[in-house]
Design an enzyme around this catalytic site. Structure first.
Site, PDB file in Angstrom:
ATOM      1  CE1 TYR A 136      35.681  48.582  26.408  1.00 28.02           C
ATOM      2  CE2 TYR A 136      36.225  50.739  27.260  1.00 28.02           C
ATOM      3  CZ  TYR A 136      36.276  49.371  27.359  1.00 28.02           C
ATOM      4  OH  TYR A 136      36.917  48.788  28.430  1.00 28.02           O
ATOM      5  CG  ASP A 162      38.666  48.550  31.029  1.00 33.87           C
ATOM      6  OD1 ASP A 162      38.918  47.574  30.300  1.00 33.87           O
ATOM      7  OD2 ASP A 162      38.015  48.457  32.088  1.00 33.87           O
ATOM      8  CG  HIS A 181      35.345  50.234  33.801  1.00 37.94           C
ATOM      9  ND1 HIS A 181      35.261  48.875  33.839  1.00 37.94           N
ATOM     10  CD2 HIS A 181      34.082  50.676  33.949  1.00 37.94           C
ATOM     11  CE1 HIS A 181      34.041  48.486  33.974  1.00 37.94           C
ATOM     12  NE2 HIS A 181      33.284  49.531  34.045  1.00 37.94           N
ATOM     13  CD  GLU A 229      35.063  44.866  34.744  1.00 34.90           C
ATOM     14  OE1 GLU A 229      35.517  45.943  34.314  1.00 34.90           O
ATOM     15  OE2 GLU A 229      33.861  44.543  34.647  1.00 34.90           O
ATOM     16  CG  HIS A 282      40.623  47.449  35.445  1.00 37.16           C
ATOM     17  ND1 HIS A 282      39.904  47.657  36.596  1.00 37.16           N
ATOM     18  CD2 HIS A 282      39.696  47.314  34.455  1.00 37.16           C
ATOM     19  CE1 HIS A 282      38.609  47.640  36.316  1.00 37.16           C
ATOM     20  NE2 HIS A 282      38.455  47.421  35.032  1.00 37.16           N
ATOM     21  CG  HIS A 285      30.288  45.129  31.824  1.00 33.49           C
ATOM     22  ND1 HIS A 285      30.441  46.454  31.527  1.00 33.49           N
ATOM     23  CD2 HIS A 285      31.413  44.758  32.453  1.00 33.49           C
ATOM     24  CE1 HIS A 285      31.618  46.872  31.951  1.00 33.49           C
ATOM     25  NE2 HIS A 285      32.224  45.853  32.515  1.00 33.49           N
ATOM     26  CG  HIS A 307      38.876  45.407  26.315  1.00 35.53           C
ATOM     27  ND1 HIS A 307      38.738  44.052  26.512  1.00 35.53           N
ATOM     28  CD2 HIS A 307      38.539  45.999  27.483  1.00 35.53           C
ATOM     29  CE1 HIS A 307      38.332  43.849  27.771  1.00 35.53           C
ATOM     30  NE2 HIS A 307      38.216  44.993  28.377  1.00 35.53           N
ATOM     31  CG  ASP A 340      37.578  42.526  31.589  1.00 40.72           C
ATOM     32  OD1 ASP A 340      37.529  42.823  32.799  1.00 40.72           O
ATOM     33  OD2 ASP A 340      37.514  43.374  30.681  1.00 40.72           O
TER      34      ASP A 340
HETATM   35 FE1  FEO Z   1      36.822  47.262  33.365  1.00 42.47          FE
HETATM   36 FE2  FEO Z   1      37.910  45.533  30.574  1.00 42.47          FE
HETATM   37  O1  FEO Z   1      37.408  45.786  32.368  1.00 42.47           O
END
Ligand code: FEO
Length: 397
Positions: A196, A168, A149, A85, A83, A27, A229, A87
């Site tokens: 996290y 996430d 997220h 995002e 998701h 981030h 993750h 990543d």
């Molecule tokens: Fe909200 Fe691992 O991205």
């Protein structure tokens, strides 16, 4: 880049993600990842070959190599984007070069966000909570999870395998060549999960409580949780769910966190005397000098503390700038149910304590004592006053 290889996590379901050993800031600069991270993607071999989540663009080659160990990527017919995002979706355009006709499942917000990230002509199918798709032997149920997220986030649940793929949620930034919780140090995984939650998910705590209650009410059997993750929870998936509820409720332990910075050690002397006062009341207390500490570690400790005491010497009629960075982080994360207070030394003009109190109030932290300010260097009498200040706050915790 290192290829771990595909790993079967349930019958016909393979981890095909990538390990990012080198990432140290996530981030942008705001989340420190000293132990790296993983981008987990999952391949389901069924009549409809399905990929759940993708990986960061820099690692899409690794993911494709992992998929090729199992099947030709052109055979993928369904892609589920839990998701958007980057990543988790950055490798999407490359993947779609292999499977251009694959149907892409995502939430309504997911379709919107995908359209703003990737400009090709893709075949999206919007799904919502309760929708199910059959892959052949396996059935996938979708559960929207906005703000876990991003607004687009959703979970996928493979009914026949009792496997939850929540992206996430329940993740950790932790890289390891072993991908299951029971193959690693469970305590370390839980600590990274806590970090996290504290640094990414804390603002969404009320939504997390509702989402977990919703899943419990659905009566879903969950044998395994495979986030996007870190490690896969297969030994005791219920433990991380219990922890999420505990952290989200923010009931707080009899614990205080003192965060300070100091110019000529006067504020530090105050902080240590206040710490002694808190400890005398049996309050577990952590002391952090913000300029030499990792802000993510401080925030992680704040998560389950009942009180946050913030202190700075005054410089130029305000706080030492490092403290402003910490307070800005804290405000964005919206910690719930915290008591607070501020203190610090000053010379010829005040300002730090008033500005810290203003920030704490904006954060929603309840100030329980008037700020304590001492001119230049604390005397023995001043330090006794600090001790009593800590003791009085300790009684309130
Ligand atoms: Fe909200 Fe691992 O991205």
């Amino acid at each position: 880049m290192i290829v771990l290889g595909a790993v079967e996590i349930k019958k016909g379901v393979y981890w095909v993600g990538a390990i990012d050993w080198d990432i140290r800031h996530f981030h942008g600069p705001s989340y420190h990842t000293p132990k790296g991270t993983t981008y987990n993607a999952y391949l389901i071999i069924d009549e409809k070959v399905t990929l759940v989540d993708i990986v960061d663009a820099d690692f899409v080659g690794v993911m494709l190599e992992n998929i090729k160990e199992i099947i030709d990527p052109s055979k993928i017919e369904y892609v589920i984007v839990n998701h958007v995002e980057p990543d988790h979706s950055g490798g999407f355009p490359k993947l779609m070069e292999y499977a251009p006709n694959a149907k892409v499942f995502c939430s309504k917000n997911g379709k919107d966000a995908m359209g703003h990230h990737y400009f090709g002509d893709y075949s999206y199918e919007v799904v919502k909570t309760g929708d199910v798709i059959s892959l052949g032997k396996n059935t996938i149920r979708f559960i929207e999870a906005p703000m876990l997220h991003w607004p687009d986030s959703m979970f996928s649940y493979i009914e026949e395998e009792s496997l939850l793929l929540p992206n996430d949620a329940f993740g950790q930034h932790l890289a390891s060549s072993k991908i299951f919780d029971d193959e690693n140090d469970l305590w370390e995984i839980m600590m990274e999960g806590k970090k996290y939650f504290a640094n990414i998910l804390m603002p969404f705590s009320p939504l997390i409580i509702k989402k977990i209650e919703e899943i419990v009410n659905m009566g879903l059997k969950i044998d395994m949780i495979a986030p996007s993750h870190g490690m896969i929870w297969r030994s005791h998936p219920e433990k991380i769910i219990e922890k999420y509820m505990e952290w989200a409720r923010a009931e707080g332990e009899r614990k205080a966190v003192i965060v300070y910075d100091t110019m000529w050690n006067s504020t530090e002397k105050m902080a240590r005397a206040i710490l002694d006062g808190l400890v005398s009341e049996g309050v577990a207390t952590r002391l952090y000098r913000v300029s030499i500490s990792d802000v993510n570690d401080i925030i992680t400790d704040v998560l389950d503390a009942k009180a946050v005491l913030v202190a700075s010497s005054t410089i130029n009629n305000t706080m030492i700038p490092n403290m402003a960075y910490f307070l800005e982080e804290l405000m964005g994360l919206k910690p719930k149910n915290k008591l607070g207070a501020s203190f610090g030394s000053y010379g010829w003009g005040k300002g730090a304590v008033a500005n810290i109190e203003k920030k704490l109030k904006e954060t929603g932290i309840q100030l329980v004592k008037e700020g304590l300010q001492i001119k230049y260097v604390p005397t023995e009498e001043d330090l006794k006053m600090c001790y009593d200040y800590g003791k009085e706050i300790g009684k309130l915790i």
